[in-house]
Motif scaffolding. Sequence first.
Motif, PDB file in Angstrom:
ATOM      1  N   ASP A 261     -20.039   2.105 -12.523  1.00  0.00           N
ATOM      2  CA  ASP A 261     -18.625   1.749 -12.583  1.00  0.00           C
ATOM      3  C   ASP A 261     -18.441   0.366 -13.207  1.00  0.00           C
ATOM      4  O   ASP A 261     -17.497   0.149 -13.974  1.00  0.00           O
ATOM      5  N   LEU A 262     -19.333  -0.545 -12.870  1.00  0.00           N
ATOM      6  CA  LEU A 262     -19.246  -1.879 -13.458  1.00  0.00           C
ATOM      7  C   LEU A 262     -19.466  -1.829 -14.966  1.00  0.00           C
ATOM      8  O   LEU A 262     -18.738  -2.476 -15.738  1.00  0.00           O
ATOM      9  N   LEU A 263     -20.451  -1.045 -15.411  1.00  0.00           N
ATOM     10  CA  LEU A 263     -20.712  -0.936 -16.851  1.00  0.00           C
ATOM     11  C   LEU A 263     -19.535  -0.310 -17.584  1.00  0.00           C
ATOM     12  O   LEU A 263     -19.221  -0.698 -18.718  1.00  0.00           O
ATOM     13  N   ARG A 264     -18.864   0.638 -16.968  1.00  0.00           N
ATOM     14  CA  ARG A 264     -17.705   1.270 -17.612  1.00  0.00           C
ATOM     15  C   ARG A 264     -16.599   0.233 -17.836  1.00  0.00           C
ATOM     16  O   ARG A 264     -15.999   0.167 -18.912  1.00  0.00           O
ATOM     17  N   VAL A 265     -16.332  -0.563 -16.822  1.00  0.00           N
ATOM     18  CA  VAL A 265     -15.269  -1.564 -16.939  1.00  0.00           C
ATOM     19  C   VAL A 265     -15.647  -2.646 -17.945  1.00  0.00           C
ATOM     20  O   VAL A 265     -14.843  -3.038 -18.800  1.00  0.00           O
ATOM     21  N   VAL A 266     -16.888  -3.116 -17.873  1.00  0.00           N
ATOM     22  CA  VAL A 266     -17.311  -4.200 -18.758  1.00  0.00           C
ATOM     23  C   VAL A 266     -17.325  -3.735 -20.212  1.00  0.00           C
ATOM     24  O   VAL A 266     -16.905  -4.477 -21.114  1.00  0.00           O
ATOM     25  N   SER A 267     -17.772  -2.516 -20.472  1.00  0.00           N
ATOM     26  CA  SER A 267     -17.833  -2.045 -21.852  1.00  0.00           C
ATOM     27  C   SER A 267     -16.434  -1.908 -22.454  1.00  0.00           C
ATOM     28  O   SER A 267     -16.188  -2.372 -23.582  1.00  0.00           O
ATOM     29  N   LEU A 268     -15.503  -1.309 -21.722  1.00  0.00           N
ATOM     30  CA  LEU A 268     -14.148  -1.192 -22.261  1.00  0.00           C
ATOM     31  C   LEU A 268     -13.475  -2.560 -22.371  1.00  0.00           C
ATOM     32  O   LEU A 268     -12.747  -2.829 -23.338  1.00  0.00           O
ATOM     33  N   GLY A 269     -13.717  -3.429 -21.406  1.00  0.00           N
ATOM     34  CA  GLY A 269     -13.144  -4.768 -21.486  1.00  0.00           C
ATOM     35  C   GLY A 269     -13.673  -5.552 -22.675  1.00  0.00           C
ATOM     36  O   GLY A 269     -12.925  -6.298 -23.341  1.00  0.00           O
ATOM     37  N   THR A 270     -14.945  -5.381 -22.978  1.00  0.00           N
ATOM     38  CA  THR A 270     -15.526  -6.065 -24.145  1.00  0.00           C
ATOM     39  C   THR A 270     -14.909  -5.553 -25.441  1.00  0.00           C
ATOM     40  O   THR A 270     -14.638  -6.330 -26.368  1.00  0.00           O
TER      41      THR A 270
END
Length: 614
Positions: free
Chosen positions: A23-32
């Motif tokens: 879940d953290l990777l999903r948020v960080v990737s879209l945020g980036t």
Amino acid sequence: MATTPTARDLAAATPVGRDRTIDLLRVVSLGTVVLGHWLMAAVTADHGRAEVGNLLAVEPGLQLLTWVLQVMPVFFFVGGFSHALSYRSLTRRAGGPAYAAFLRARLQRLLRPTMLFIAVWGVGALAVQLLGGDGPLTDVAARLVAQPLWFIGIYLAMVAFTPPLLRLHERCGWGAFAALAGAAAGVDVLRFAAGVPYVEFLNFAFVWLAVHQLGFLRADGRLRRPAVLAAVGMAGAAGLVALGPYPLSMVGMPGERISNMAPPTFALLCHGLWLVGAVELLRRPMARLVARPRVWRAVVAANGIAMTAFLWHLTAMLGVYGALLALGVPLPAPASAAWWAQVPLRIAAAALVTALLVAVFRKAEAPAVPKRVSPTHPREAAGRSGALRDVKRSSPSRPRGGTAPHPESPAQRIRSAQRETAPHPESPAQRIRSAQRETAPHPESPAQRIRSAQRETAPHPESPAQGVRSAQRETAPHPESPAQRIRSAQRETAPHPESPAQGVRSAQRETAPHPESPAHRETAPYSETPAQRETAPNPESPAQRNRATTAAAATGVTLALLGVLGLSMVGFAGLLEGRTAVLVAFRVTAPAAVLMAAVGWLLVEAAGGTPRRR
């Protein structure tokens, strides 16, 4: 009544075994990706018209940053992990394939906000064109805001191919990934060495599905050497860029002859390997981070709005630039000191506008769920699943309030025990035995009746010779032994299997049409027994319904994929002008793309549903 759970509720209900780093990777990737788009947009104004360029084209030295900021492979890797778990869970619950339900479950939070975005922008662009409105950024905005839809199209393809590729992964493991990677390399060879036209578009599938396949390997715990994966990926990408025809930038650049992104290249696949290996090396630190309650609540909240924010972030950015142009604020030259000084303010303003848009449109991404009812609510049983009701019925519990007695109340348990221990005088077996006793000619037992018959038929006491012969007859095996005579008497007194009533029914069965014949089903539907109705072929059997819904879902996701990809290429500016774009092998217009996406979405929504266990 329905309510939307808060981020605090969802965070508190998180299962213990959930891998929160995903879940953290999903948020960080879209945020980036969002921050990268805001940063790279280089808007300039000339004679009342605005142009949107790319900072990386102005400052080529910054292209090396794309080796870190191009994180779309991470998002697709996370998608593969989630899709594998979701499809396996639905398959277990359904007791078999659940393709349509899987598509609907995975695409609800993707297609619903996407179709709302398309509807709002379509109506807005159409109104502007009909009313003749023309601003400095109108035409540019109508084209640019649709470009991120390519990501939605690729993700739709990944969801659609998950069941067959997951089966291939379960059979071949790393071999499935190697096959896709080899196909991507072969496409580049045909493209650059042999000059085969249009073959490069195949890598939209091979490259991104290979990254998606890494998510399957991660779900099964088979990414055991992330350092090796990262090193191989980095070395491969660096070698291809240094020695081959591949550009340095891992994102698309305006006017470039060869792009690593559109269509994807084998160099981008190597870049994805390096990123996946890198995030796997950071897995333990990320796990410690999301174990903190506040951090996890923030991750849950961000995941609930991630797709909506991604869809509207370019609208917010262009809105900020449009406001600056409308207010007459001068736009400094891209990459200049004044331009860099404005970057924090522009990003903050874009984030604020994005937050406002998310607040308006977020409900499409987070559909309402049924409100929980109290266990004492009279409609509680209607909202429970069958398994939960079985557990509740089979487990002893304390009687609750209300006037109705609880199924497991003490009084009922006492009455149940009495019924179980005391023989009921009116049970069917007792009534039969009572009738037999009443209709029997003599109250004597069978042994007594036999002895009485022997006494009545014997003319006088047996002589010694007769006694010997009688003893011989009793000890020798005889077809009419006493035990056999007893059984014969029982068969004679028992109801005959061909009693008159049974004979009538047998004749009816013999003369009636065959239960499997069409005439029987059409002319005598009410004469069938339950067993005959269950075994008769049903034109809408579960297998047939499953094939029909699967076909409808596959058609729907294909139409949605083509529509979204086509719209990302043609944009909203050509709704009335007939502007077209080439989508793989055919031309598509904006109205046709919108129609395909809408029909595909409706088919997926209608075909999918909660799978039933077979």
